[in-house]
Design an enzyme around this catalytic site. Structure first.
Site, PDB file in Angstrom:
ATOM      1  N   CYS A  25     -12.341 -17.992  -8.966  1.00 26.21           N
ATOM      2  CA  CYS A  25     -12.549 -18.957 -10.044  1.00 26.21           C
ATOM      3  C   CYS A  25     -11.726 -20.224  -9.844  1.00 26.21           C
ATOM      4  O   CYS A  25     -12.162 -21.318 -10.132  1.00 26.21           O
ATOM      5  CB  CYS A  25     -12.210 -18.334 -11.404  1.00 26.21           C
ATOM      6  SG  CYS A  25     -13.573 -17.406 -12.117  1.00 26.21           S
ATOM      7  N   ARG A  35       9.635  -1.301   6.267  1.00 22.03           N
ATOM      8  CA  ARG A  35       9.326  -1.250   4.831  1.00 22.03           C
ATOM      9  C   ARG A  35       8.174  -0.312   4.486  1.00 22.03           C
ATOM     10  O   ARG A  35       8.023   0.102   3.353  1.00 22.03           O
ATOM     11  CB  ARG A  35       9.030  -2.649   4.289  1.00 22.03           C
ATOM     12  CG  ARG A  35       7.808  -3.263   4.882  1.00 22.03           C
ATOM     13  CD  ARG A  35       7.783  -4.790   4.744  1.00 22.03           C
ATOM     14  NE  ARG A  35       6.638  -5.328   5.448  1.00 22.03           N
ATOM     15  CZ  ARG A  35       6.563  -5.431   6.754  1.00 22.03           C
ATOM     16  NH1 ARG A  35       7.569  -5.089   7.510  1.00 22.03           N
ATOM     17  NH2 ARG A  35       5.469  -5.891   7.324  1.00 22.03           N
ATOM     18  N   GLY A  40       0.801  -1.215   0.000  1.00 23.44           N
ATOM     19  CA  GLY A  40       0.000   0.000   0.000  1.00 23.44           C
ATOM     20  C   GLY A  40       0.836   1.268   0.000  1.00 23.44           C
ATOM     21  O   GLY A  40       0.590   2.186  -0.783  1.00 23.44           O
ATOM     22  N   ALA A  97     -10.425 -11.052   2.967  1.00 25.73           N
ATOM     23  CA  ALA A  97     -10.673  -9.686   2.510  1.00 25.73           C
ATOM     24  C   ALA A  97     -10.608  -9.612   0.990  1.00 25.73           C
ATOM     25  O   ALA A  97     -11.411  -8.929   0.355  1.00 25.73           O
ATOM     26  CB  ALA A  97      -9.662  -8.723   3.133  1.00 25.73           C
ATOM     27  N   CYS A 100      -3.263 -38.308  13.498  1.00 23.83           N
ATOM     28  CA  CYS A 100      -2.242 -39.241  13.977  1.00 23.83           C
ATOM     29  C   CYS A 100      -0.826 -38.735  13.750  1.00 23.83           C
ATOM     30  O   CYS A 100       0.087 -39.095  14.477  1.00 23.83           O
ATOM     31  CB  CYS A 100      -2.429 -40.605  13.338  1.00 23.83           C
ATOM     32  SG  CYS A 100      -2.743 -40.518  11.595  1.00 23.83           S
ATOM     33  N   LYS A 102      -3.080   3.497  10.083  1.00 18.56           N
ATOM     34  CA  LYS A 102      -2.242   3.513   8.884  1.00 18.56           C
ATOM     35  C   LYS A 102      -2.838   4.403   7.795  1.00 18.56           C
ATOM     36  O   LYS A 102      -2.125   5.157   7.123  1.00 18.56           O
ATOM     37  CB  LYS A 102      -2.102   2.093   8.333  1.00 18.56           C
ATOM     38  CG  LYS A 102      -1.216   1.208   9.154  1.00 18.56           C
ATOM     39  CD  LYS A 102      -0.927  -0.093   8.417  1.00 18.56           C
ATOM     40  CE  LYS A 102      -0.037  -0.975   9.261  1.00 18.56           C
ATOM     41  NZ  LYS A 102       0.301  -2.236   8.588  1.00 18.56           N
ATOM     42  N   ASN A 112       6.465  -2.571  11.224  1.00 18.17           N
ATOM     43  CA  ASN A 112       6.065  -2.047   9.919  1.00 18.17           C
ATOM     44  C   ASN A 112       7.111  -1.085   9.379  1.00 18.17           C
ATOM     45  O   ASN A 112       7.243  -0.920   8.167  1.00 18.17           O
ATOM     46  CB  ASN A 112       4.748  -1.271  10.017  1.00 18.17           C
ATOM     47  CG  ASN A 112       3.586  -2.108  10.486  1.00 18.17           C
ATOM     48  OD1 ASN A 112       2.692  -1.592  11.155  1.00 18.17           O
ATOM     49  ND2 ASN A 112       3.572  -3.384  10.148  1.00 18.17           N
ATOM     50  N   ASP A 117      -3.447  -8.614   2.794  1.00 16.96           N
ATOM     51  CA  ASP A 117      -2.600  -9.706   3.271  1.00 16.96           C
ATOM     52  C   ASP A 117      -3.399 -10.933   3.670  1.00 16.96           C
ATOM     53  O   ASP A 117      -2.886 -11.798   4.368  1.00 16.96           O
ATOM     54  CB  ASP A 117      -1.774  -9.227   4.458  1.00 16.96           C
ATOM     55  CG  ASP A 117      -2.670  -8.763   5.603  1.00 16.96           C
ATOM     56  OD1 ASP A 117      -2.130  -8.284   6.612  1.00 16.96           O
ATOM     57  OD2 ASP A 117      -3.899  -8.883   5.496  1.00 16.96           O
TER      58      ASP A 117
END
Lengths: 652, 328
Positions: free
Chosen positions: A169, A66, A36, A129, A182, A79, A63, A125
């Site tokens: 799809c 980056r 973003g 969503a 198991c 954010k 965060n 991420d």
């Protein structure tokens, strides 16, 4: 105006193309994280006319490595807002609007919201969503670019309703690997099996007693490989009791050493008695507390030992000795017991839960899982794992760097510009040919495929995709989900208003859950529950479907399908009130005819294993399936997915 | 607000670097943090490189530029704004770069490359050139090779770009070619001819030429702690060659684990490469494109300096442009 000369460099790209310029376009960016931030930077430099940014998160220290629009003083702030402030400093004249909220549930983000924008870009991420935004874009006929990255890999794929594949799809591989019961309880063969076991152990000792997904960790005598075992009768029956119950029954005083011996000695002895399991496998070697304390040498199995590059190891990347892990186990169990007791006290007077929830950022939680997993691994002869690696595996951490995100963002903006240039063509031609000069782009460090950046042609939609092949508009019903009951929905809206008789009502959010089944006699309790108790989001679509006999022809049944979209609003105060938005849509409902098949049970697509009744809502921890297969091969799902070899599915 | 933070030799700030640690690995992160990087020219490309390197966490970054901000820069250099027009690009970007990472020392220089002594450049471990002409690049590359400084050159022209890397005249050691976890399997059986059958349903992870180390074999104790090169046979089996000379017979147990191989790489100088470049395209495009692209870059380098307009125009007509000018 003034801006034009600085964008002259960019406008050269559109000299030969018809369509919208960025300055004339509006774009919605969902997600203001790693991708973003880079995306917003590039979009701002292109001078997009209007940008909307949705993000529900607040800024954390991790965060900052980056997400360069944020600084240390911003930690804790939303954010979306901070990103917009930073972008305005880069480009003061830009029109950019932050939305601090959850794209899945926030009532602001309904169909009319999406319709304001020319283009939607995902910088998310998580799969849920993405699926939701995909659905909304299909409904509003908005082009969608789905971008994502993990480590060095990334993608920017295009979704156009009716022309390309939508996000659903092709079935995505599950976010979490599931392992057979198991394997976790009896026959682990990889470090991850031990880590999953350790997380389950945490829940057994300190977690939610009521959680149905809380798996047991004692040996599983129902293991199909264990059939015909005569020794079963000989050993004492304590193994049949769950760990949690054993602790409450057996120990008046909480004793970590006794717990240690039960898990790493007694239970293991029991496992070795299941002879069939060890015919071809290396038998586990139990460790007793007293002896284990003395094992000072580092276990040779450490992953880190291969590295000869002379760089000394950082603390949490080191593999420690067994006696270290024994101590770590005892210490963390004591710490967590104290915390658990305190939590129970707090819960008496507040709304807080009585139990603990595992958190990868908590040191005691992480030490507990690291110690337990490594002790178990040692027993089974499996590689040990450093605390650093346990954190990533147990905590489902997605590795990320700024550079990959910058590349993905750059490519995404190029895609966006191509789409804008193509927009006029879309109204004339509703097939893939109108956009077949566009491609999906994947970034991958796999040099064997011939390049870091791959351009893959778009593909036609999947004809049987539930999300995009059914292109009718839904009936939108606006209600207050915290007041409106299931019963009111069924009786007043579906039966009375939509004139359906007794349809099944399925929740079309990818989970396949059935809200109301025409066959079952729904219990009164459930019908009286309000809709918000079923984890339905604003914008969730319900599929109401029923067959009924055709009046004119006895051999045919009518199949009626209505899509109902639930929109939540707080302004409705009456529990019975509902508003149908766009009432004319009901008149256009398609009805299709189905030939009635005599004597054949039409319910054969009712796969009970897939139906989840509303009580089991899926837990985020790995779910151990009740089937007894061995764990699937890692290559299995690669052959099942389509040819987009670079497709990335789990992304941050 | 920024106090200089010095990380200890032992630890990497996990709170900040956690996600990056999982991508690069701590080895790489520790090496990274010893670097002093020089970036030449603070245009759109230079600033993007600077941003990424500062975020990654090197010891220091020096941004060197003689050029003043112009309107054209505003299209790609996001740390410059209208009030910076006429002022030195590097100086205007300094504070914003510094704010990205407290652990990195960020400096600025407004000297031109030709005014700097060789001694000046020797303080750096890595030099990145952007927007330079061929002569400058060749000179710098020679200097770097002699002094074992990593040399990187990059340029962007519209939607085209190029990049050249030279890690020095000495052979460059690769300790870990893929950064993946060590692959390991449980063993079901080892035949006297050296055919190893792995346990379980899963495909074994080894490929031809991999080297594995054995342990916990019962019956074939002489093979424990031995390294063998393998040949892949099928998804459940691989061969390690005849082992009858070792004595013993496989009874049970055993684990085979990958042994990572080091390798070395040799880098050619810019001078050697520029006349006969070995081109790797980022999208794997075909030979024809590679040839034309190589010629195109050569043509660019022959020109003294070029405006962005010329390049932007030629992107659309470069076929015609090339065929006319290159073949003549």
């Amino acid at each position: 105006m003034f801006a034009s000369s600085s964008t002259s460099e960019n406008s050269n790209l559109s000299i030969n193309s018809i369509g919208k310029l960025p300055e004339e376009s509006s774009v919605l960016v969902v997600g203001a994280g790693g991708i973003g931030c880079e995306l917003l930077k590039s979009l701002a430099l292109c001078r997009f006319g209007s940008i909307g940014v949705i993000d529900l998160d607040t800024i954390e220290v991790s965060n900052l490595n980056r997400q360069f629009l944020f600084r240390r003083e911003h930690v804790g702030q939303p954010k979306a807002s901070v990103a917009c402030d930073s972008i305005r400093r880069i480009c003061p004249s830009i029109h950019i609007e932050p939305f601090h909220g959850d794209v899945l549930t926030d009532p602001r983000f309904d169909m009319s919201f999406y319709k304001q924008y020319d283009l939607v870009i995902n910088a998310l991420d998580n799969v849920q969503a993405r699926q939701h935004v995909n659905r909304m874009c299909l409904l509003c006929s908005k082009p969608l670019i789905d971008s994502g990255s993990t480590g060095y890999n990334g993608q920017a794929t295009l979704i156009f309703k009716g022309r390309t594949q939508c996000y659903d799809c092709i079935e995505k591989p599950k976010q979490q690997r599931t392992y057979a019961v198991c394997t976790i309880r009896n026959t682990p063969s990889q470090p991850i099996h031990c880590i999953v076991w350790a997380k389950f152990l945490y829940n057994q000792l300190f977690g939610d007693n009521e959680d149905p997904n809380n798996e047991d960790v004692t040996p599983d005598s129902d293991d199909p490989e264990n059939a015909n075992n005569e020794l079963e009768n000989k050993t004492n029956g304590h193994h049949r009791v769950s760990t949690r119950d054993w602790i409450h029954k057996e120990m008046e005083e909480f004793d970590p050493k006794r717990i240690f011996n039960k898990l790493f000695f007694d239970d293991i002895i029991y496992l070795t008695s299941m002879k069939n399991l060890w015919e071809k496998r290396r038998q586990p070697i139990p460790i007793e507390y007293g002896k284990a304390c003395l094992v000072k040498e580092k276990n040779q199995n450490g992953q880190g030992d291969h590295d000869e590059s002379t760089m000394p190891k950082i603390t949490d990347q080191r593999i420690q000795s067994i006696s270290d892990y024994v101590q770590m186990f005892i210490d963390s169990v004591n710490d967590l017991k104290q915390r658990s007791d305190k939590q129970r006290e707090i819960a008496l007077t507040t709304k807080e839960p009585t139990f603990l929830v595992w958190d990868k950022n908590d040191d005691a939680d992480l030490r507990f899982v690291t110690a337990s997993a490594n002790l178990r691994a040692h027993i089974f002869g499996i590689n040990l794992t450093s605390k650093f690696d346990v954190k990533s595996m147990a905590g489902n951490i997605i590795p990320a760097v700024a550079t990959t995100n910058a590349i993905v963002a750059g490519i995404t903006v190029l895609q966006a510009r191509k789409i804008l240039a193509t927009l006029p063509r879309l109204s004339h031609d509703h097939t893939l040919t109108s956009i077949n000069h566009l491609t999906n782009v994947f970034i991958s460090t796999d040099r064997k495929t011939g390049g870091i950046i791959q351009s893959i042609p778009l593909e036609e939609p999947n004809q049987s995709c539930i999300q995009c092949s059914d292109l009718e508009q839904p009936v939108r019903v606006r209600i207050n989900m915290s007041l409106f009951t299931v019963s009111a929905l069924y009786e007043r809206v579906i039966r009375n208003h939509l004139k359906m008789n007794k349809p099944d009502v399925i929740i079309a959010d990818g989970s396949g859950r059935i809200l109301i089944s025409a066959d079952d006699d729904e219990d009164e309790q459930m019908m009286l529950k309000t809709l918000d108790q079923f984890k339905l989001m604003n914008g969730t679509i319900l599929l109401c479907e029923e067959d009924y006999a055709d009046d004119t022809n006895a051999a045919l049944t009518q199949n009626m399908k209505i899509k109902l979209m639930l929109e939540h609003t707080d302004t409705i105060k009456d529990i019975d009130d509902y508003i149908i938005v766009d009432g004319h849509v009901i008149g256009e409902i398609k009805q299709s005819l189905k030939r009635k098949l005599p004597d054949v049970d039409n319910d054969d697509d009712d796969d009970d294993d897939n139906i989840q009744h509303l009580d089991d809502y899926q837990n985020e921890i790995n779910i151990v399936k009740k089937t007894k297969r061995l764990s699937t091969t890692p290559n299995e799902h690669n052959t099942n997915t389509n040819n987009n070899s670079g497709a990335i599915h789990m992304l941050r | 607000m920024t106090t200089e933070m010095r990380s200890t030799d032992e630890d990497i700030d996990d709170q900040l670097y956690n996600r990056q640690r999982y991508v690069l690995g701590d080895d790489a992160m520790k090496r990274l943090r010893k670097h002093h990087v020089l970036i030449v020219h603070a245009g759109g490309l230079g600033i993007e490189i600077a941003k990424n390197i500062v975020l990654a966490g090197v010891q220091s970054v020096t941004l060197q530029d003689t050029i003043n901000t112009s309107m054209l820069d505003l299209a790609t250099q996001y740390y410059l704004s209208e009030e910076d027009i006429g002022k030195n690009r590097a100086q205007c970007s300094l504070e914003k770069l510094r704010a990205l990472n407290d652990y990195v020392k960020v400096n600025v220089s407004i000297q031109s490359l030709s005014d700097c002594s060789n001694e000046y450049f020797k303080q750096f471990t890595c030099i990145v050139l952007t927007e330079c002409n061929l002569d400058e690049m060749k000179k710098m590359n020679e200097l770097c090779r002699i002094n074992n400084i990593i040399f990187i050159m990059g340029d962007v022209y519209g939607v085209f770009s190029r990049c050249f890397v030279d890690c020095g005249q000495d052979p460059f050691t690769v300790y870990d070619k893929d950064g993946e976890q060590l692959k390991e399997v449980f063993i079901n059986h080892v035949s006297p001819e050296g055919i190893v059958t792995v346990a379980g349903d899963e495909r074994h992870p080894f490929q031809d030429g991999d080297i594995v180390l054995f342990r916990e074999l019962v019956g074939l104790e002489h093979l424990n702690q031995c390294e063998r090169k393998i040949k892949d046979i099928n998804i459940h089996q691989f061969s390690i060659g005849d082992i009858s000379s070792l004595g013993g017979e496989y009874k049970r147990g055993g684990i085979a684990r990958e042994v990572k191989q080091q390798s070395t790489m040799d880098f050619k100088s810019l001078n050697e490469q520029i006349h006969d470049p070995k081109i790797l395209t980022t999208d794997g495009s075909d030979y024809w494109t590679k040839t034309i692209t190589g010629e195109f870059w050569s043509w660019l380098d022959r020109a003294d300096r070029f405006t962005d307009y010329v390049i932007a125009f030629s992107i659309y007509s470069y076929n015609a442009f090339c065929s006319e000018n290159l073949l003549s």
